[in-house]
Motif scaffolding. Structure first.
Motif, mmCIF file in Angstrom:
data_model
loop_
_atom_site.group_PDB
_atom_site.id
_atom_site.type_symbol
_atom_site.label_atom_id
_atom_site.label_comp_id
_atom_site.label_asym_id
_atom_site.label_seq_id
_atom_site.Cartn_x
_atom_site.Cartn_y
_atom_site.Cartn_z
ATOM 1 N N LEU A 83 7.309 8.446 3.119
ATOM 2 C CA LEU A 83 8.644 7.897 3.377
ATOM 3 C C LEU A 83 8.659 7.044 4.637
ATOM 4 C CD1 LEU A 83 10.878 10.992 2.474
ATOM 5 C CD2 LEU A 83 10.473 8.937 1.107
ATOM 6 N N VAL A 84 7.970 7.509 5.683
ATOM 7 C CA VAL A 84 7.921 6.727 6.923
ATOM 8 C C VAL A 84 7.163 5.413 6.692
ATOM 9 C CG1 VAL A 84 7.031 6.692 9.289
ATOM 10 C CG2 VAL A 84 8.119 8.755 8.391
ATOM 11 N N ARG A 85 6.043 5.475 5.935
ATOM 12 C CA ARG A 85 5.280 4.255 5.671
ATOM 13 C C ARG A 85 6.060 3.287 4.800
ATOM 14 N NH1 ARG A 85 0.948 6.540 4.034
ATOM 15 N NH2 ARG A 85 1.373 6.468 1.789
ATOM 16 N N ALA A 86 6.809 3.789 3.828
ATOM 17 C CA ALA A 86 7.614 2.902 2.990
ATOM 18 C C ALA A 86 8.712 2.222 3.799
ATOM 19 C CB ALA A 86 8.219 3.688 1.834
ATOM 20 N N LYS A 87 9.295 2.932 4.752
ATOM 21 C CA LYS A 87 10.332 2.332 5.589
ATOM 22 C C LYS A 87 9.765 1.230 6.479
ATOM 23 C CE LYS A 87 14.076 3.618 8.733
ATOM 24 N NZ LYS A 87 14.747 4.752 9.447
ATOM 25 N N GLN A 88 8.561 1.452 6.979
ATOM 26 C CA GLN A 88 7.934 0.431 7.825
ATOM 27 C C GLN A 88 7.523 -0.791 6.999
ATOM 28 O OE1 GLN A 88 4.693 2.446 9.710
ATOM 29 N NE2 GLN A 88 6.003 3.638 11.118
ATOM 30 N N GLU A 89 6.981 -0.560 5.786
ATOM 31 C CA GLU A 89 6.528 -1.687 4.966
ATOM 32 C C GLU A 89 7.680 -2.468 4.359
ATOM 33 O OE1 GLU A 89 3.964 0.086 2.125
ATOM 34 O OE2 GLU A 89 2.231 0.222 3.492
ATOM 35 N N ALA A 90 8.872 -1.861 4.300
ATOM 36 C CA ALA A 90 10.025 -2.614 3.798
ATOM 37 C C ALA A 90 10.394 -3.741 4.745
ATOM 38 C CB ALA A 90 11.219 -1.674 3.597
ATOM 39 N N ASN A 91 10.168 -3.548 6.031
ATOM 40 C CA ASN A 91 10.445 -4.594 7.006
ATOM 41 C C ASN A 91 9.249 -5.521 7.238
ATOM 42 O OD1 ASN A 91 12.974 -3.374 7.400
ATOM 43 N ND2 ASN A 91 12.144 -1.998 8.986
ATOM 44 N N ASP A 92 8.050 -5.083 6.828
ATOM 45 C CA ASP A 92 6.836 -5.875 7.041
ATOM 46 C C ASP A 92 6.030 -5.914 5.733
ATOM 47 O OD1 ASP A 92 4.773 -7.300 8.039
ATOM 48 O OD2 ASP A 92 4.014 -5.740 9.397
ATOM 49 N N PRO A 93 6.301 -6.859 4.807
ATOM 50 C CA PRO A 93 5.553 -6.917 3.534
ATOM 51 C C PRO A 93 4.058 -7.191 3.722
ATOM 52 C CG PRO A 93 7.574 -8.223 3.410
ATOM 53 C CD PRO A 93 7.378 -7.850 4.854
ATOM 54 N N ALA A 94 3.685 -7.873 4.802
ATOM 55 C CA ALA A 94 2.269 -8.155 5.027
ATOM 56 C C ALA A 94 1.472 -6.878 5.247
ATOM 57 C CB ALA A 94 2.109 -9.098 6.215
ATOM 58 N N ALA A 95 2.077 -5.874 5.870
ATOM 59 C CA ALA A 95 1.381 -4.607 6.095
ATOM 60 C C ALA A 95 1.096 -3.898 4.768
ATOM 61 C CB ALA A 95 2.211 -3.710 7.009
ATOM 62 N N LYS A 96 2.057 -3.946 3.855
ATOM 63 C CA LYS A 96 1.832 -3.329 2.546
ATOM 64 C C LYS A 96 0.735 -4.059 1.775
ATOM 65 C CE LYS A 96 4.146 -2.090 -1.763
ATOM 66 N NZ LYS A 96 5.421 -2.085 -2.523
ATOM 67 N N LYS A 97 0.755 -5.377 1.838
ATOM 68 C CA LYS A 97 -0.270 -6.151 1.141
ATOM 69 C C LYS A 97 -1.656 -5.839 1.694
ATOM 70 C CE LYS A 97 -1.328 -10.882 -0.274
ATOM 71 N NZ LYS A 97 -0.907 -12.317 -0.173
#
Length: 381
Positions: free
Chosen positions: A36-50
């Motif tokens: 949940l914490v990682r999903a919240k962070q990646e919602a604001n930073d799509p490059a991190a998820k990619k």
């Protein structure tokens, strides 16, 4: 946070199971909070998820396969660790038995002639599977195999090679079910033997499409080694070089862990971005067992061996009489007469091709053995 208790140290069975379940539940809740914490962070930073998705590649048997020196360079790894050079590969492709097909020496619109037959005393299931194969390959023709002497596979291959057939498929069976296919490239080989499994006919597929007479497209996937490349080219010669895109039919031969999965679909464009697939059938899986050079051998086990001749003290050169002037002149005249006869025959009408004589013994180009598979990550295609 209290230290974790090892459930294995608890002697009471009920208490041990209770502690193990609590620890398992707590570990799952901890992982959930991290996601949940990682999903919240990646919602604001799509490059991190990619970046995370690109780095998080699972290890499978396919992408961790052992290195094979015969692996060819691919588009994903143009150089890689392959020891096969592009020049050597092109030279091998230009001299292999399938080169005339890719050089368009014949009409590319005409499908290659394929002869489909069975083993002697075949059952109904094998005949139904042969009917499916005739529908898959555009130039296929089924001829029922007779029983008795003179109808060995090698003699049938020689007969078919002299009548313009390019391939011979022999469907073998066991326990009244098809279990193997012998693939013979005519007129000079090679011969490949595949184990057959997971056969599903068209009528057994729910919601299957109807096949048309159009030449299908062909997709060969994941053939990485020199042996796999040769097997893929062998299957490619079964179809015409130029497909008919109006039929929207595609035949797929997917190699995964040396199992060849055969599928046939029809595709339809629903929109510029989406495409739908409808399976036509049939389905089956192949496993390569061996590849032999030339046509299948025909052995006569009842024939008597040649007489044994033993000569001592005399060699062939000493026993042969020396050539004289009259003998040399007679041989020269005979060679000139043979050349004149060949020229006269070539000037007339074309003669029908003669039957190809099968060999008496076969030479293995590759053969599967259990000791070749040193691990689960060893593949040959």
């Amino acid at each position: 946070m209290a230290p974790l208790i090892q459930p294995s140290l608890i002697k009471n069975k009920v208490k041990r199971q209770e502690v193990a379940n609590k620890q398992k539940k707590a570990k799952g809740q901890q992982k959930l909070q991290q996601r949940l914490v990682r999903a919240k962070q990646e919602a604001n930073d799509p490059a991190a998820k990619k970046k995370r998705v690109a780095e998080n590649v699972p290890k499978t048997l396919d992408n961790t396969r052992e290195h094979d020196p015969s692996m060819l360079p691919t588009s994903k790894q143009p150089t890689g660790s392959s020891t096969v050079r592009i020049e050597e590969l092109n030279a091998d492709l230009a001299s292999d038995p399938f080169a005339p097909y890719f050089n368009f020496t014949d009409d590319p619109h005409l499908p290659p002639k394929v002869l489909v037959t069975t083993s002697p005393k075949a059952s109904r299931a094998t005949y139904d599977f042969c009917d499916e194969l005739v529908g898959v390959f555009p130039g296929a023709e089924y001829i029922r195999r007779k029983k008795g002497k003179g109808f060995e596979v090698g003699r049938i291959a020689g007969w078919a090679g002299g009548r313009g057939y390019k391939h011979l498929l022999v469907v073998n069976e066991d326990m009244k079910k098809p279990n193997a296919i012998t693939f013979i490239h005519l007129p000079n080989g090679p011969t490949a033997y595949f184990k057959l499994s997971s056969v599903e006919l068209t009528k057994q597929l729910f919601g299957h499409a109807r096949a048309t007479a159009h030449n299908p497209e062909l997709v060969l996937n994941n053939f990485a080694t020199s042996l796999g490349h040769a097997v893929g080219r062998m299957f490619q010669t079964l179809f015409p070089p130029l497909p008919e895109f109006q039929g929207r039919q595609v035949v797929t031969l997917h190699n995964q862990r040396d199992f060849l999965f055969f599928r046939r679909h029809r595709y339809a464009f629903r929109s510029p971005e989406k495409v739908a697939l409808q399976e036509i059938g049939p389905r089956f899986t192949l496993k390569l067992r061996w590849v032999k050079k030339g046509l299948p051998e025909v052995r006569n086990f009842g024939a008597s061996p040649d007489a044994l001749e033993i000569t001592t003290g005399i060699t062939e050169e000493e026993s042969a009489p020396p050539p004289t002037e009259e003998t040399a002149e007679r041989d020269g005249n005979a060679d000139a007469d043979e050349e004149d006869n060949e020229m006269d025959e070539g000037a007339g009408e074309p003669q029908p091709p003669a039957n190809t004589n099968p060999p008496k013994d076969g030479e293995y180009l590759w053969r599967w053995k259990p000791e070749l598979e040193t691990s689960r990550r060893t593949f040959f295609l």
